[in-house]
Design a protein around this motif. Structure first.
Motif, PDB file in Angstrom:
ATOM      1  N   PHE A   1      -1.612 -15.065  -5.339  1.00 41.88           N
ATOM      2  CA  PHE A   1      -0.539 -14.369  -4.615  1.00 41.88           C
ATOM      3  C   PHE A   1      -0.391 -12.941  -5.138  1.00 41.88           C
ATOM      4  CE2 PHE A   1       3.835 -13.056  -4.054  1.00 41.88           C
ATOM      5  CZ  PHE A   1       4.162 -13.494  -2.782  1.00 41.88           C
ATOM      6  N   ARG A   2      -0.336 -12.788  -6.455  1.00 45.03           N
ATOM      7  CA  ARG A   2      -0.223 -11.444  -7.034  1.00 45.03           C
ATOM      8  C   ARG A   2      -1.407 -10.573  -6.623  1.00 45.03           C
ATOM      9  NH1 ARG A   2       0.901 -14.462 -11.919  1.00 45.03           N
ATOM     10  NH2 ARG A   2       3.155 -14.546 -12.323  1.00 45.03           N
ATOM     11  N   GLY A   3      -2.582 -11.172  -6.578  1.00 46.35           N
ATOM     12  CA  GLY A   3      -3.769 -10.423  -6.177  1.00 46.35           C
ATOM     13  C   GLY A   3      -3.664  -9.903  -4.755  1.00 46.35           C
ATOM     14  N   LEU A   4      -3.078 -10.694  -3.853  1.00 47.64           N
ATOM     15  CA  LEU A   4      -2.892 -10.251  -2.469  1.00 47.64           C
ATOM     16  C   LEU A   4      -1.951  -9.051  -2.406  1.00 47.64           C
ATOM     17  CD1 LEU A   4      -2.583 -13.736  -0.736  1.00 47.64           C
ATOM     18  CD2 LEU A   4      -4.454 -12.104  -0.417  1.00 47.64           C
ATOM     19  N   VAL A   5      -0.894  -9.066  -3.218  1.00 48.57           N
ATOM     20  CA  VAL A   5       0.017  -7.914  -3.264  1.00 48.57           C
ATOM     21  C   VAL A   5      -0.729  -6.679  -3.777  1.00 48.57           C
ATOM     22  CG1 VAL A   5       2.128  -6.971  -4.286  1.00 48.57           C
ATOM     23  CG2 VAL A   5       2.042  -9.380  -3.608  1.00 48.57           C
ATOM     24  N   ARG A   6      -1.480  -6.850  -4.855  1.00 46.69           N
ATOM     25  CA  ARG A   6      -2.189  -5.715  -5.454  1.00 46.69           C
ATOM     26  C   ARG A   6      -3.241  -5.148  -4.503  1.00 46.69           C
ATOM     27  NH1 ARG A   6      -1.763  -8.981 -10.445  1.00 46.69           N
ATOM     28  NH2 ARG A   6      -3.754  -9.946  -9.905  1.00 46.69           N
ATOM     29  N   GLU A   7      -3.913  -5.993  -3.744  1.00 46.85           N
ATOM     30  CA  GLU A   7      -4.940  -5.506  -2.825  1.00 46.85           C
ATOM     31  C   GLU A   7      -4.344  -4.654  -1.706  1.00 46.85           C
ATOM     32  OE1 GLU A   7      -7.886  -9.369  -3.525  1.00 46.85           O
ATOM     33  OE2 GLU A   7      -7.169  -8.907  -1.501  1.00 46.85           O
ATOM     34  N   ALA A   8      -3.242  -5.118  -1.126  1.00 45.30           N
ATOM     35  CA  ALA A   8      -2.598  -4.326  -0.075  1.00 45.30           C
ATOM     36  C   ALA A   8      -2.115  -2.991  -0.637  1.00 45.30           C
ATOM     37  CB  ALA A   8      -1.429  -5.099   0.537  1.00 45.30           C
ATOM     38  N   ASP A   9      -1.599  -3.012  -1.853  1.00 47.87           N
ATOM     39  CA  ASP A   9      -1.157  -1.781  -2.508  1.00 47.87           C
ATOM     40  C   ASP A   9      -2.333  -0.815  -2.696  1.00 47.87           C
ATOM     41  OD1 ASP A   9       0.982  -0.339  -4.315  1.00 47.87           O
ATOM     42  OD2 ASP A   9      -0.816  -0.484  -5.559  1.00 47.87           O
ATOM     43  N   ALA A  10      -3.461  -1.326  -3.171  1.00 48.63           N
ATOM     44  CA  ALA A  10      -4.632  -0.475  -3.418  1.00 48.63           C
ATOM     45  C   ALA A  10      -5.175   0.118  -2.126  1.00 48.63           C
ATOM     46  CB  ALA A  10      -5.716  -1.284  -4.134  1.00 48.63           C
ATOM     47  N   VAL A  11      -5.203  -0.682  -1.062  1.00 51.65           N
ATOM     48  CA  VAL A  11      -5.703  -0.183   0.225  1.00 51.65           C
ATOM     49  C   VAL A  11      -4.758   0.878   0.786  1.00 51.65           C
ATOM     50  CG1 VAL A  11      -6.126  -0.816   2.629  1.00 51.65           C
ATOM     51  CG2 VAL A  11      -7.056  -2.228   0.794  1.00 51.65           C
ATOM     52  N   GLY A  12      -3.461   0.630   0.695  1.00 45.05           N
ATOM     53  CA  GLY A  12      -2.499   1.617   1.180  1.00 45.05           C
ATOM     54  C   GLY A  12      -2.639   2.952   0.475  1.00 45.05           C
ATOM     55  N   ARG A  13      -2.776   2.906  -0.845  1.00 43.44           N
ATOM     56  CA  ARG A  13      -2.936   4.151  -1.599  1.00 43.44           C
ATOM     57  C   ARG A  13      -4.237   4.853  -1.217  1.00 43.44           C
ATOM     58  NH1 ARG A  13       0.975   4.242  -5.495  1.00 43.44           N
ATOM     59  NH2 ARG A  13       1.917   2.203  -5.934  1.00 43.44           N
ATOM     60  N   ALA A  14      -5.307   4.072  -1.001  1.00 43.88           N
ATOM     61  CA  ALA A  14      -6.584   4.671  -0.605  1.00 43.88           C
ATOM     62  C   ALA A  14      -6.495   5.329   0.768  1.00 43.88           C
ATOM     63  CB  ALA A  14      -7.686   3.608  -0.610  1.00 43.88           C
TER      64      ALA A  14
ATOM     65  N   GLY B   1     -14.040   1.232   0.491  1.00 45.87           N
ATOM     66  CA  GLY B   1     -14.665   0.913  -0.783  1.00 45.87           C
ATOM     67  C   GLY B   1     -13.689   0.338  -1.801  1.00 45.87           C
ATOM     68  N   VAL B   2     -12.631  -0.337  -1.311  1.00 46.09           N
ATOM     69  CA  VAL B   2     -11.628  -0.952  -2.186  1.00 46.09           C
ATOM     70  C   VAL B   2     -11.866  -2.461  -2.207  1.00 46.09           C
ATOM     71  CG1 VAL B   2      -9.168  -1.376  -2.541  1.00 46.09           C
ATOM     72  CG2 VAL B   2      -9.939   0.841  -1.672  1.00 46.09           C
ATOM     73  N   PRO B   3     -12.063  -3.063  -3.376  1.00 45.02           N
ATOM     74  CA  PRO B   3     -12.289  -4.517  -3.429  1.00 45.02           C
ATOM     75  C   PRO B   3     -11.049  -5.288  -2.958  1.00 45.02           C
ATOM     76  CG  PRO B   3     -12.938  -3.460  -5.497  1.00 45.02           C
ATOM     77  CD  PRO B   3     -12.180  -2.437  -4.710  1.00 45.02           C
ATOM     78  N   THR B   4     -11.257  -6.262  -2.082  1.00 42.42           N
ATOM     79  CA  THR B   4     -10.148  -7.094  -1.578  1.00 42.42           C
ATOM     80  C   THR B   4     -10.599  -8.555  -1.500  1.00 42.42           C
ATOM     81  OG1 THR B   4     -10.813  -6.666   0.713  1.00 42.42           O
ATOM     82  CG2 THR B   4      -9.130  -5.204  -0.237  1.00 42.42           C
ATOM     83  N   PRO B   5     -11.035  -9.148  -2.608  1.00 47.13           N
ATOM     84  CA  PRO B   5     -11.602 -10.499  -2.558  1.00 47.13           C
ATOM     85  C   PRO B   5     -10.620 -11.561  -2.081  1.00 47.13           C
ATOM     86  CG  PRO B   5     -11.211  -9.817  -4.830  1.00 47.13           C
ATOM     87  CD  PRO B   5     -11.038  -8.595  -3.981  1.00 47.13           C
TER      88      PRO B   5
END
Length: 307
Positions: A218-231, A286-290
């Motif tokens: 769950f935390r990983g899903l939050v972090r991935e959306a955050d990383a994509v948004g910033r990118a 190019g942002v990892p979103t596994p």
């Protein structure tokens, strides 16, 4: 304003029931038993123990039967957006504004591609409401808010300001935001995780909290959306992930996302607009979103619903 609700469910029905008594001409696109009930007895909004019944100026399941609008509110599920845009485009006026309220973040992009940036608004809905019987929409406790801005995230452009004024005059809460795009993504950080985890694991919040490995997913899903948004250049606050997890920790154990509910009922899923969109944007940037990619893969057999 002449306002058309493309969808008369929890969001479209709620907004129609608030805007019509404020003097706006409201039309609804509805279907099935819900349409029949609205035609016969009106649209009923149940909220805070009170009932309000309104009769839209027009209601139909055919766009050609509905009048041209100053504002078209796209209040359909994410998986229906592209089809609804294609269906509505020939019926829109040359100055019709389009406003989406979706769980994902790419609806403004889809609308802008069809209607242009100047006519496209951004909408962020925070409300718990749904159809509880044909012709009846119920809004549950906790209040509601609808953030509105233009494609640049501003609330001061003439287009955004006109709609905001109309909503506020009808008693609808429209928060002030310096950048509506940030608000859109802050909601998405949470929904990507809630939708992905509760649907893929077929569970409620209690199971996520009880299993450390699922909590980390769950935390990983939050972090991935955050990383994509910033990118993508969204100016998310430095503590966006932390604040999202703090907010989630206060939500009830029984809760789950509408995606999980729809999966259980065999309905089509908006996974391509939620975790699937994070995975797609991640690949492009190019942002990892596994984790998001895993959810999209697990739910792929059910995206169109099951018999």
């Amino acid at each position: 304003m002449n306002i058309l609700m493309l969808g008369a469910g929890g969001i479209g029905g709620f907004l129609a029931a608030k805007l019509a008594p404020a003097g706006h001409s409201v039309s609804l696109l509805a279907r099935g038993a819900h349409l029949a009930a609205i035609r016969e007895t009106g649209l009923k909004l149940v909220m805070d123990g009170t009932e309000t019944v309104v009769r839209p100026d027009a209601v139909s399941d055919r766009l050609e039967d509905l009048p041209q609008a100053d504002l078209a509110v796209f209040a359909v599920k994410g998986q229906d957006m592209e089809a609804m845009i294609a269906a509505y485009l020939p019926h829109a006026g040359p100055k019709t504004l389009v406003l989406p309220f979706q769980n994902g973040v790419d609806a403004p992009d889809l609308l802008a591609a069809a209607f242009g940036d100047a006519r496209t608004l951004i909408g962020v809905a925070r409300i718990f409401s749904n159809i509880t019987a044909p012709g009846v929409v119920t809004q549950y406790g906790g209040g509601s808010a609808f953030t509105i801005g233009d494609r640049q995230g501003s609330q001061t452009s003439p287009e955004a300001a006109t709609v905001i004024e109309a909503f506020r005059a009808a008693g609808i809460t429209v928060p002030e935001r310096a950048d509506v795009t940030v608000d859109l993504w802050q909601k998405f950080l949470l929904f990507n995780a809630v939708s992905g985890a509760t649907a893929a694991a077929r569970c409620r919040f209690r199971e996520i909290r009880a299993h450390p490995e699922l909590m980390e997913f769950f935390r990983g899903l939050v972090r991935e959306a955050d990383a994509v948004g910033r990118a993508r250049g969204v100016a998310l606050p430095a503590d966006a992930v932390e604040k999202t997890l703090q907010f989630w920790s206060r939500l009830p154990d029984e809760a789950r996302a509408s995606t999980a509910h729809d999966l259980e009922l065999g309905k089509p899923l908006e996974v391509d607009r939620i975790c699937g969109a994070v995975a797609r944007m991640g690949r492009e940037l190019g942002v990892p979103t596994p984790n998001s990619a895993a959810v999209a893969a697990v739910l792929a057999p059910y995206r169109a619903g099951t018999a």
